[in-house]
Design a protein around this motif. Structure first.
Motif: not given
Length: 199
Positions: A75-96
């Protein structure tokens, strides 16, 4: 006010972390931009298990103490996501693929009836109006090839929740020599600057 949620998931604190930090640094200089950073390695989520999954299926006023505690995480993670306009994902590639830490986050924010729903015509996202940015750092060169299963996976998960406007920045060939790495990171930083201008 534009609210930006920056998620990082590198166990090495490496190149994808640098790209995310660059984005955050530039964005912090802009008026009307508020940044929240969640480090999914430092604040690691456990793998999703049946007790936690089951807690979501129980009405809030009928949950046991344990179920309330387990459901509160999602619930807390979803509320945090809902409260933001833009989500930025810093993503390494691990085993494809994506890091398991990032998968654990997606497992908790992708909830039927909350961030998407099933209809007679198929699934419908419930988080429309948001944007996403994928900052992908890879040791090899995979973008646009059959080996890049990571990008479609991320696009599909975001899209299922209704986040269809997604920009991607690739820094590739980072393990293919210093010159290649420096060039790729410089190009990625330039692309990030352009995206920050659009906030």
């Amino acid at each position: 006010m534009t609210r930006v949620l920056v998620l990082t998931s590198s166990i090495l604190g490496g190149n994808s972390q640098q790209l995310a930090d660059h984005f955050s640094g530039l964005a912090a200089e802009r008026d009307g931009v508020e940044i929240t950073h969640r480090d999914l390695v430092a604040d690691e989520l456990p793998h999703l298990g049946l007790p936690e999954l089951s807690s979501w299926q129980v009405a809030a006023d009928e949950r046991s103490d344990e179920q309330r505690e387990l459901a509160a995480r999602s619930d807390a993670l979803i509320e945090e996501l809902k409260a933001h306009d833009v989500v930025v994902l810093g993503v390494p590639l691990y085993n494809l693929g994506i890091p398991s830490q990032l998968k654990a986050w997606f497992d908790r924010v992708m909830r039927a009836g909350v961030t998407f729903r099933y209809t007679e015509s198929g699934p419908q996202g419930l988080l429309e109006g948001k944007r996403a940015v994928i900052l992908a750092a890879r040791g090899g060169q995979y973008a646009g090839t059959e080996l890049d299963s990571q990008t479609p996976h991320l696009m599909s998960m975001l899209g299922l929740m209704g986040i269809g406007e997604v920009d991607t920045v690739f820094a590739e060939g980072l393990a293919m020599g210093e010159a290649q790495r420096d060039s790729a990171m410089a190009e990625a930083r330039q692309a990030i600057a352009g995206l920050v201008e659009r906030l």
